[in-house]
Design an enzyme around this catalytic site. Structure first.
Site, PDB file in Angstrom:
ATOM      1  N   HIS A  72      -6.577   4.233  13.471  1.00 58.10           N
ATOM      2  CA  HIS A  72      -7.561   3.174  13.702  1.00 58.10           C
ATOM      3  C   HIS A  72      -8.746   3.269  12.745  1.00 58.10           C
ATOM      4  O   HIS A  72      -9.897   3.084  13.137  1.00 58.10           O
ATOM      5  CB  HIS A  72      -8.003   3.144  15.171  1.00 58.10           C
ATOM      6  CG  HIS A  72      -6.923   2.649  16.068  1.00 58.10           C
ATOM      7  ND1 HIS A  72      -5.978   3.505  16.590  1.00 58.10           N
ATOM      8  CD2 HIS A  72      -6.605   1.418  16.486  1.00 58.10           C
ATOM      9  CE1 HIS A  72      -5.125   2.800  17.321  1.00 58.10           C
ATOM     10  NE2 HIS A  72      -5.484   1.523  17.276  1.00 58.10           N
TER      11      HIS A  72
ATOM     12  N   HIS B 282      -5.745  -0.642   4.933  1.00 58.56           N
ATOM     13  CA  HIS B 282      -6.040  -0.139   3.596  1.00 58.56           C
ATOM     14  C   HIS B 282      -5.745  -1.230   2.591  1.00 58.56           C
ATOM     15  O   HIS B 282      -5.049  -2.189   2.877  1.00 58.56           O
ATOM     16  CB  HIS B 282      -5.226   1.130   3.287  1.00 58.56           C
ATOM     17  CG  HIS B 282      -3.748   0.934   3.277  1.00 58.56           C
ATOM     18  ND1 HIS B 282      -2.972   1.233   2.195  1.00 58.56           N
ATOM     19  CD2 HIS B 282      -2.895   0.463   4.221  1.00 58.56           C
ATOM     20  CE1 HIS B 282      -1.705   0.973   2.469  1.00 58.56           C
ATOM     21  NE2 HIS B 282      -1.636   0.501   3.690  1.00 58.56           N
TER      22      HIS B 282
ATOM     23  N   CYS C 104      -0.660  -6.612  -1.450  1.00 57.16           N
ATOM     24  CA  CYS C 104      -1.287  -5.381  -0.940  1.00 57.16           C
ATOM     25  C   CYS C 104      -2.693  -5.185  -1.495  1.00 57.16           C
ATOM     26  O   CYS C 104      -3.393  -4.259  -1.102  1.00 57.16           O
ATOM     27  CB  CYS C 104      -0.420  -4.173  -1.274  1.00 57.16           C
ATOM     28  SG  CYS C 104       1.180  -4.205  -0.463  1.00 57.16           S
TER      29      CYS C 104
ATOM     30  N   GLU D 151       5.820   3.481   5.590  1.00 58.38           N
ATOM     31  CA  GLU D 151       4.881   2.374   5.548  1.00 58.38           C
ATOM     32  C   GLU D 151       5.491   1.153   6.219  1.00 58.38           C
ATOM     33  O   GLU D 151       4.805   0.392   6.886  1.00 58.38           O
ATOM     34  CB  GLU D 151       4.486   2.063   4.107  1.00 58.38           C
ATOM     35  CG  GLU D 151       3.338   1.100   4.022  1.00 58.38           C
ATOM     36  CD  GLU D 151       2.762   1.014   2.628  1.00 58.38           C
ATOM     37  OE1 GLU D 151       1.569   0.709   2.530  1.00 58.38           O
ATOM     38  OE2 GLU D 151       3.478   1.247   1.646  1.00 58.38           O
TER      39      GLU D 151
END
Length: 147
Positions: A89, A22, A41, A133
């Site tokens: 995935h 992401h 990020c 995370e």
């Protein structure tokens, strides 16, 4: 008057891991602002993350017939249907409709999981969802909404 016998409150939880990529990016901001806010990020190639999710369930009474709050085999199946099959995935930003208009932060992933788990479980049974995370970064959601 008969005294009310107090019943134990028992929490159970099951953890599962999913692997997804992401990118933290707000399409309403400039590339420069996204970079300032989200730093590494915001990488356009998107980091691959190994995310751990845990759904904690809560009930006041343990079922006297089964001795369980919820069968953990059932909880595993609920988790698979609710979010593992849709997140594992996957590129969250491209493959999961929920994140088309939401930034795929750990916080929003926790809300996504909550909403899907709440649909699977008896109302009031889900206590919290935790998304790890990293070992140090955890988002916790208990279904609360602001006014």
């Amino acid at each position: 008057m008969f005294p009310v016998k107090k019943q134990p409150i028992v929490y159970i939880s099951r953890s599962d891991c999913f692997s997804a990529c992401h990118r933290l990016n707000n399409n309403n901001l400039s590339d420069e602002d996204n970079q300032i806010i989200f730093g590494k990020c915001n990488n356009p190639k998107g980091p691959r993350s190994q995310l751990q999710s845990r759904g904690d369930c809560y009930v006041v009474l343990v079922d006297p017939v089964t001795g369980m709050v919820l069968n953990l085999t059932d909880l595993k199946a609920y988790m698979e249907e609710a979010f593992m099959s849709t997140l594992d995935h996957k590129n969250l930003d491209l493959d999961v409709d929920y994140f088309k208009d939401k930034i795929s932060t750990a916080e929003n992933i926790a809300v996504y999981i909550w909403e899907r788990m709440a649909d699977q479980l008896t109302p009031g049974l889900l206590y919290e969802v935790k998304v790890h995370e990293t070992e140090k970064n955890i988002a916790i959601y208990r279904g609360e909404q602001s006014e």
